[in-house]
Write an enzyme that holds these catalytic residues in place. Structure first.
Site, PDB file in Angstrom:
ATOM      1  CE  LYS A  48       3.544  -3.292   2.742  1.00 54.72           C
ATOM      2  NZ  LYS A  48       3.243  -1.388   2.867  1.00 54.72           N
ATOM      3  CE1 TYR A  60       7.000  -4.442   2.890  1.00 56.87           C
ATOM      4  CE2 TYR A  60       6.022  -6.286   1.746  1.00 56.87           C
ATOM      5  CZ  TYR A  60       6.404  -4.952   1.797  1.00 56.87           C
ATOM      6  OH  TYR A  60       6.338  -4.326   0.699  1.00 56.87           O
ATOM      7  CB  SER A 116       3.065  -6.162   0.034  1.00 57.01           C
ATOM      8  OG  SER A 116       3.987  -6.895  -0.802  1.00 57.01           O
TER       9      SER A 116
END
Ligand SMILES: NC(=O)c1ccc[n+]([C@@H]2O[C@H](COP(=O)([O-])OP(=O)(O)OC[C@H]3O[C@@H](n4cnc5c(N)ncnc54)[C@H](O)[C@@H]3O)[C@@H](O)[C@H]2O)c1
Length: 308
Positions: free
Chosen positions: A168, A164, A152
């Protein structure tokens, strides 16, 4: 001839959004597809719904393709291994693994719970390890295979996304390392960073977290290579085109790479490079770093963009 005739693919989180589009396009190109999805949601704690994966399998079959649904959570070792095993049991091999399942649990670091961290890391990063390890055993034996991991742009740095982003960017290091390990067996591994439409799973909790911080609807700001214009979403079908292209023989020379896709744009994200480098014979000290000439040369234009 279709591009992937005779191939067998597993796509995790293939019940919705990008994963669904990837499964559909893989099938359209002749691959037999395991559609893995527990039928959860974007926040990782929603109850499972088997009909989500089943519906995609039906769509693939209606379009003349071959697919089977598989409903485990790939966040567990048993679940991820079961998704890969489904390919062996149903179709006899595995040629393609698309690690697409992912969730978001945004929170500023001081409010981020252990569960926020753990679920994000488990669903995006650890699942990819479990599934890739299981797939690699078959791919090494057959001396071919392709793995596509889903990163991402949040990994470049993104408010409320510490968990996150870590998961990622962890995937990127994982991608680069296993690409080097598996290359000698004819197996390729790449990562994509899509900016796509957030589908129906964009949950109330996420909106509430962003609203509380006054961030709802704001443009995401990250450090980006200058060629990227990343605020325009690509359709899931367009993201799928990049993923599926990476799985075809046309990409036979592409491995260990990091791709960005948004709107009409696709970009190769460079491997990290030092902006400037210099040496201090005998090693660095605080005084040596503080030398005006060194300070100006090394840090002169490294601006602090964040601290008020
Ligand atoms: N949409 C975007 O703009 C965007 C941007 C950057 C990265 N991504 C990444 O792309 C991937 C797909 O995103 P999307 O927007 O299509 O998401 P989505 O929420 O629309 O679909 C993800 C699917 O994964 C499934 N899933 C969640 N946890 C799972 C688990 N443990 N096991 C099996 N299935 C699980 C969900 O049930 C859901 O159907 C994710 O990894 C996401 O982080 C998306």
């Amino acid at each position: 001839m279709k591009r992937l005739d005779g191939k067998v693919a597993v796509v995790t989180g293939a019940g919705r959004g990008i994963g669904r589009a990837e499964a559909m396009l893989l099938a359209e190109q002749g691959a037999k597809v395991v559609v893995n999805d527990l039928g959860g949601g974007a926040y990782g704690t929603e109850a499972g719904d088997a009909s989500v994966a089943d519906a995609v399998v039906r769509e693939i079959k209606d379009a003349g393709g071959e697919a089977v649904a598989q409903h485990s959570s790939v966040a567990t070792r048993e679940g991820a291994e079961a998704a890969v095993q489904e390919a062996i049991d149903s179709f006899g091999r595995i040629d393609i693994l698309v690690n697409n399942a992912g969730i978001v649990r945004p929170a500023r670091i001081d409010r981020m719970t252990d569960l926020d961290w753990q679920l994000c890391v488990d669903v995006s990063l650890t699942s990819s390890f479990y599934a890739a390890r299981a797939a690699a055993k078959h791919m090494i034996a057959q001396r071919s295979g392709v793995i596509v991991n889903t990163g991402s742009t949040s990994g470049f740095g993104h408010w409320g996304m510490g968990n996150y982003s870590a998961a990622k960017e962890g995937l990127l290091g994982f991608t680069r390392s296993i690409a080097r390990e598996l290359g000698e067996f004819g197996i390729r591994v790449n990562m994509i960073r899509p900016v796509s439409h957030i589908t129906g799973t964009h949950t109330k909790e996420i909106d509430e977290t962003l609203a509380e911080a006054g961030r709802l609807g704001q443009t995401i700001v990250w450090n980006k290579p200058v060629t990227m214009t990343p605020t325009i979403a690509a359709l899931p079908e367009h993201v799928a085109a990049l993923t599926v292209w990476l799985c075809t023989d046309a990409a036979a020379h592409v491995s260990g790479r990091d791709f960005f896709i948004a709107g009409d744009e696709v970009a190769v994200v460079p491997e990290p490079e030092a902006i400037r480098t210099t040496f201090n014979p005998g090693g660095w000290t605080l005084d040596a770093l503080d030398e005006p000439a060194t300070r100006e040369y090394l840090f002169g234009d490294v601006k602090n963009r964040y601290v008020k």
